[in-house]
Design an enzyme around this catalytic site. Sequence first.
Site, mmCIF file in Angstrom:
data_model
loop_
_atom_site.group_PDB
_atom_site.id
_atom_site.type_symbol
_atom_site.label_atom_id
_atom_site.label_comp_id
_atom_site.label_asym_id
_atom_site.label_seq_id
_atom_site.Cartn_x
_atom_site.Cartn_y
_atom_site.Cartn_z
ATOM 1 N N GLY A 177 -60.756 46.519 45.657
ATOM 2 C CA GLY A 177 -59.694 46.123 44.738
ATOM 3 C C GLY A 177 -59.745 46.866 43.420
ATOM 4 N N GLU A 222 -63.818 48.317 52.514
ATOM 5 C CA GLU A 222 -63.510 47.068 53.211
ATOM 6 C C GLU A 222 -63.844 47.119 54.698
ATOM 7 O OE1 GLU A 222 -60.603 47.238 49.682
ATOM 8 O OE2 GLU A 222 -61.467 48.653 51.129
ATOM 9 N N ALA A 263 -63.465 43.067 45.311
ATOM 10 C CA ALA A 263 -63.136 41.644 45.286
ATOM 11 C C ALA A 263 -64.411 40.826 45.270
ATOM 12 C CB ALA A 263 -62.292 41.278 46.501
ATOM 13 N N GLU A 317 -57.989 50.024 44.030
ATOM 14 C CA GLU A 317 -56.566 49.713 44.169
ATOM 15 C C GLU A 317 -55.910 49.463 42.809
ATOM 16 O OE1 GLU A 317 -56.287 47.625 48.513
ATOM 17 O OE2 GLU A 317 -57.617 46.703 47.055
#
Length: 260
Positions: A111, A134, A66, A114
């Site tokens: 992300g 994270e 992100a 993901e």
Amino acid sequence: MEFNNLTVEIEKPIAIVTVNRPKVLNALNLETVGELGAAFSMLDADPDVRAIIMTGSGEKAFVAGADITEFRGKAAPEMIPFAKKGHDVARTMESMGKPIIAAVNGYALGGGCEMAMACDMRFASENAKFGQPEILLGLIPGMGGTQRLARLVGLGIARELVFGGEQITAQRAYEVGLVNRVFPADKLMEEAKAFALKLAARPSHALKMAKLAMNYGYDQSLDNGLMLETHCFAQCWSHPDLEEGVGAFIEKRKADFHKD
């Protein structure tokens, strides 16, 4: 449809969606996540597209995570829409009837990992790296990482990656079942396109039914999953592709499947 942070190339019968923010290693901001959702919805509705490849621009990153600079200083309630948008995009990818291959050409972190896990399969270059880092920022994965990773590699390995926040190589990702295949960097897109073309030649209705049965049956009890499979199996019998496929087999010719 025009995008600010993506490129979408249609090379019938496949399409290539490329996250195009190389200056920030293709990091995801809210706009990019929204564009991914719009792009996949558009391609799902395009009858000329039968398989899709997702990748990142440049040679360093698929999606490096992100875009933290955009979210610094945000309050918790402001981050809920971002996480939900990521969930919505991933579910769009999983529920659409067309297969998606992630061509992971570098860092797939946070992300990025993901989004790769929301694809139906993952092909990686030898220099690719995967991880859910994270925890190192005082966070946890927010776009499905705590759920999809365990389903792909098992709870023990998933805990190791989420709790530890460390990156793993493409080879290790292959060993634990996160990655389907690993290729030299200069062969990755060639191999991804070749496999996408192979999938595009398969009967699209049967592919859709197989994807539905596997994605939605996986988390069910075995009995419920088998019931779903039965209904999807029966759906194939009502489609002209079945008659064509059986006829081609008996007549020893190449099948010409219906273009949905």
